[in-house]
Scaffold this active site. Structure first.
Site, PDB file in Angstrom:
ATOM      1  N   SER A  25      -0.103   0.269  -1.001  1.00 33.96           N
ATOM      2  CA  SER A  25      -0.435   1.085   0.154  1.00 33.96           C
ATOM      3  C   SER A  25      -0.045   2.541  -0.048  1.00 33.96           C
ATOM      4  O   SER A  25       0.440   2.948  -1.098  1.00 33.96           O
ATOM      5  CB  SER A  25       0.220   0.567   1.431  1.00 33.96           C
ATOM      6  OG  SER A  25       1.621   0.775   1.376  1.00 33.96           O
ATOM      7  N   THR A  57      -6.727   2.249  -0.897  1.00 27.63           N
ATOM      8  CA  THR A  57      -5.568   1.490  -0.453  1.00 27.63           C
ATOM      9  C   THR A  57      -5.601   1.445   1.077  1.00 27.63           C
ATOM     10  O   THR A  57      -6.619   1.751   1.678  1.00 27.63           O
ATOM     11  CB  THR A  57      -4.258   2.100  -1.006  1.00 27.63           C
ATOM     12  OG1 THR A  57      -3.173   1.211  -0.739  1.00 27.63           O
ATOM     13  CG2 THR A  57      -3.964   3.478  -0.440  1.00 27.63           C
ATOM     14  N   TYR A  58      -4.494   1.067   1.680  1.00 28.36           N
ATOM     15  CA  TYR A  58      -4.420   1.021   3.141  1.00 28.36           C
ATOM     16  C   TYR A  58      -3.193   1.801   3.603  1.00 28.36           C
ATOM     17  O   TYR A  58      -2.272   2.059   2.827  1.00 28.36           O
ATOM     18  CB  TYR A  58      -4.379  -0.429   3.650  1.00 28.36           C
ATOM     19  CG  TYR A  58      -3.177  -1.205   3.171  1.00 28.36           C
ATOM     20  CD1 TYR A  58      -2.026  -1.285   3.949  1.00 28.36           C
ATOM     21  CD2 TYR A  58      -3.177  -1.839   1.932  1.00 28.36           C
ATOM     22  CE1 TYR A  58      -0.913  -1.981   3.506  1.00 28.36           C
ATOM     23  CE2 TYR A  58      -2.069  -2.536   1.481  1.00 28.36           C
ATOM     24  CZ  TYR A  58      -0.947  -2.609   2.271  1.00 28.36           C
ATOM     25  OH  TYR A  58       0.155  -3.289   1.824  1.00 28.36           O
ATOM     26  N   GLY A  73       3.248   0.856  -4.927  1.00 27.53           N
ATOM     27  CA  GLY A  73       2.668  -0.144  -5.814  1.00 27.53           C
ATOM     28  C   GLY A  73       1.946   0.492  -6.990  1.00 27.53           C
ATOM     29  O   GLY A  73       2.331   1.552  -7.478  1.00 27.53           O
ATOM     30  N   ALA A  74       0.868  -0.158  -7.436  1.00 28.93           N
ATOM     31  CA  ALA A  74       0.142   0.283  -8.628  1.00 28.93           C
ATOM     32  C   ALA A  74      -0.364   1.720  -8.512  1.00 28.93           C
ATOM     33  O   ALA A  74      -0.482   2.427  -9.518  1.00 28.93           O
ATOM     34  CB  ALA A  74      -1.017  -0.663  -8.902  1.00 28.93           C
ATOM     35  N   ALA A  75      -0.657   2.178  -7.297  1.00 23.31           N
ATOM     36  CA  ALA A  75      -1.143   3.551  -7.099  1.00 23.31           C
ATOM     37  C   ALA A  75      -0.132   4.583  -7.588  1.00 23.31           C
ATOM     38  O   ALA A  75      -0.507   5.708  -7.931  1.00 23.31           O
ATOM     39  CB  ALA A  75      -1.463   3.784  -5.634  1.00 23.31           C
TER      40      ALA A  75
END
Length: 124
Positions: A25, A57-58, A73-75
């Site tokens: 996110s 993402t959100y 996260g991955a972002a």
């Protein structure tokens, strides 16, 4: 016909944090998401002006007036603290309404405080 249209965006925000170990996110200052008309858990597109990366993402609301813009996260591998980003939300709008719809555009200062809010973009 239903069209995918710009709903609202936060323009040229500065990333303050990146947390690879969080589930995912983007955490955004609640003042900014309210101003842009973006909701908690809404899907957004992130465009990094520094490296050209684009991701989806959100949204998780962050502390109001904190200036937080944190990729989780991955972002966190694609966007780094200090990068300038654009946060974009889209909406599906029927064509007749889309012709007159005005998206919310929030321009921010370097510290992610609101500089200006408009309901359109004008480019001369």
């Amino acid at each position: 016909m239903i069209l995918n249209m710009l709903k609202g965006k936060i323009h040229r925000a500065t990333v303050t944090q990146a947390d690879l170990n969080y589930m995912g996110s983007i955490t955004i200052d609640k003042t900014l998401i309210d101003a842009a008309g973006i909701l908690e858990n809404e899907k957004v597109q992130i465009v990094d002006n520094n490296n050209g990366a684009r991701l989806e993402t959100y949204v998780i609301p962050g502390k109001r007036d904190s200036g937080i813009i944190c990729l989780n996260g991955a972002a966190a591998r694609l966007v780094q603290p200090g990068d300038e980003i654009i946060i974009i939300a889209y909406a599906q709008i029927i064509e007749s309404e889309a012709k007159t719809y005005k998206p919310k555009v929030v321009f921010v200062n370097d510290d992610n405080t609101i500089k200006e809010i408009t309901n359109y973009e004008f480019n001369e």
